[in-house]
Design a protein around this motif. Sequence first.
Motif, PDB file in Angstrom:
ATOM      1  N   GLU A  26       3.484 -66.882 -32.894  1.00 54.59           N
ATOM      2  CA  GLU A  26       4.434 -65.995 -33.554  1.00 54.59           C
ATOM      3  C   GLU A  26       4.607 -64.691 -32.770  1.00 54.59           C
ATOM      4  OE1 GLU A  26       6.253 -66.657 -36.363  1.00 54.59           O
ATOM      5  OE2 GLU A  26       5.483 -68.695 -36.051  1.00 54.59           O
ATOM      6  N   SER A  66       6.806 -64.911 -29.648  1.00 54.69           N
ATOM      7  CA  SER A  66       8.242 -64.985 -29.917  1.00 54.69           C
ATOM      8  C   SER A  66       8.807 -63.655 -30.407  1.00 54.69           C
ATOM      9  CB  SER A  66       8.518 -66.080 -30.959  1.00 54.69           C
ATOM     10  OG  SER A  66       7.871 -65.788 -32.185  1.00 54.69           O
ATOM     11  N   ASN A  67       7.943 -62.627 -30.570  1.00 51.68           N
ATOM     12  CA  ASN A  67       8.380 -61.306 -31.012  1.00 51.68           C
ATOM     13  C   ASN A  67       8.663 -60.437 -29.779  1.00 51.68           C
ATOM     14  OD1 ASN A  67       8.306 -58.499 -31.914  1.00 51.68           O
ATOM     15  ND2 ASN A  67       7.602 -59.322 -33.872  1.00 51.68           N
ATOM     16  N   TYR A  97       6.742 -57.066 -29.501  1.00 48.58           N
ATOM     17  CA  TYR A  97       5.335 -57.227 -29.126  1.00 48.58           C
ATOM     18  C   TYR A  97       5.209 -57.509 -27.625  1.00 48.58           C
ATOM     19  CZ  TYR A  97       0.555 -59.036 -29.171  1.00 48.58           C
ATOM     20  OH  TYR A  97      -0.778 -59.254 -28.920  1.00 48.58           O
TER      21      TYR A  97
END
Length: 529
Positions: A488, A491-492, A495
């Motif tokens: 997750e 995919s940010n 981040y």
Amino acid sequence: MAAKQIAFTKPLSFKFEGNMFKNAITLGDVDNDSLNELVVGNDRGELAIFKGENPSPVRLATGIGLVSCIVVGDIANLSRNVLLVITSCGSCWIFDFLHNAIRETDERVELRAVHCQKLPANIKMALVGDISGDGVVELVVALTDRIVRTYKWWDSGVFVAGFPQGKLIAQNKWELSDQIGGIALNSGDGLQTLLVSQPGGACCTLNPPTASSSDLEVDENMPALLNKMSIELESSESSSCFNSNIQTEICGDVEVEEQGGMQQLLSNPYNRDSKSLPYDSTSSPGYVLCTADGLVMLVKDRKILWKCNVRHQILSLSQLLLPCRGKTDSTSSGSCSDPFTDEHDRDSLGESDESVCLDARMSPSLLKPTAVKSVPAMKAMPSTPSKLAIPIPNSKPKRLSNKKKYGQKLATKIVACSQDGTTSILNVRDGRCSQFLFHDNVCCCTSGFYGYQGMQTPCIVYIGYSDNIFLYHDVNSELKDKPKLMDELKSNLLYVEGLRQLGIEVDDREQVRLLNRYLMYGYDPPYEL
């Protein structure tokens, strides 16, 4: 490490009263519409067929006796399935649905058998398959008095309502030294091997007679025939490491997948509860043995590939096939995603967690029964017991993999259920285990495909002591891998940009782990922020 706990939350509930033997339940396509039905029988002489989401049986037979086992297959060699029911007193009933199509919205209709005959009493389990290699499907039964028998359908050539008049003729008989825990078929290249489990984790291969074209009839008293019908012990480490009196179950025809990264999995500390051995894939399948005290083993070519102690007693053992995520066409080269084994080889980005079911309309191979191709009906009755006719095996067909048989790649699971409802679902690749706790005591349990909302859906079926049947059809989605934190975060975009400003590569797992440890738990940062 303790087994992963899962929860199934979407059961179908069916009402059916009475007590049931553990083999008086099956999932099969009785009406040949490419969608499986649920068939159960009880001690009151009732046989019920459930279809789709209808909570009431759409077909019901009464007065047939205490049902001990049920099988669905092409026993009459008609290139279509029929339903065969055997009672504890030896009554064998055959139901044909050629002119009796089943619809989910049907009201309860009384079933009428197309054939009934007497077999030996005390039959506790049965299966159908071509064990002699002549292209004709046979019935295999196991009795409580340590005997295994095979029967072949004799066709008189007269058809009534589309079903041939005839009877089941005894072919072979084996007597074993100990109680029979289970029988199974293993489909290799050419013949289906008949396996019988024995107490203490042992397994035997029953060899039917074979002969050349110049040896069509052999006296049953001849030593040569006795050698051809021998009982061969499957010698492995399993037969010498357990209590010799403990009950053993067996599940055959378990497809062992090709493992390129097996050594890497063996070094994973998460795998310390299962004793695995590296192996590679061939065309021959393996089989699973389990003892009543909870030890499960995958065996192939007389070698134990892995062992796993599920830490509960085992009442029943069955196989469950789960469709894999991603592309399902034959050109797809991606590996099968699995919640227990894909930590090292899973593509972590862009994968959907939606449930995938087998659509019968999209899988042409599901539109027809997968029984062995039948041959023309026999014109003469098989030999009497004084002379035993020896079938001539045909050319050996190549065994189809599950991917070719069902049109997409499938992950194989083993379902081991105890009487208190504790169910262990084991991954065939390495024996890693996940557990589900059913809310009631269990008298019988099975798993397979069920026709739900127009699709063949993987499911697990439980029958307890509350006159209810629970069919869980959400097993595929619950057993899938859930999104991981790292996937997750990768995919940010914010981040990833923050990592770049700190000079950390997104693929540097150790530095990312230390940073996340600081951000979530407040530990000392790995560097000055």
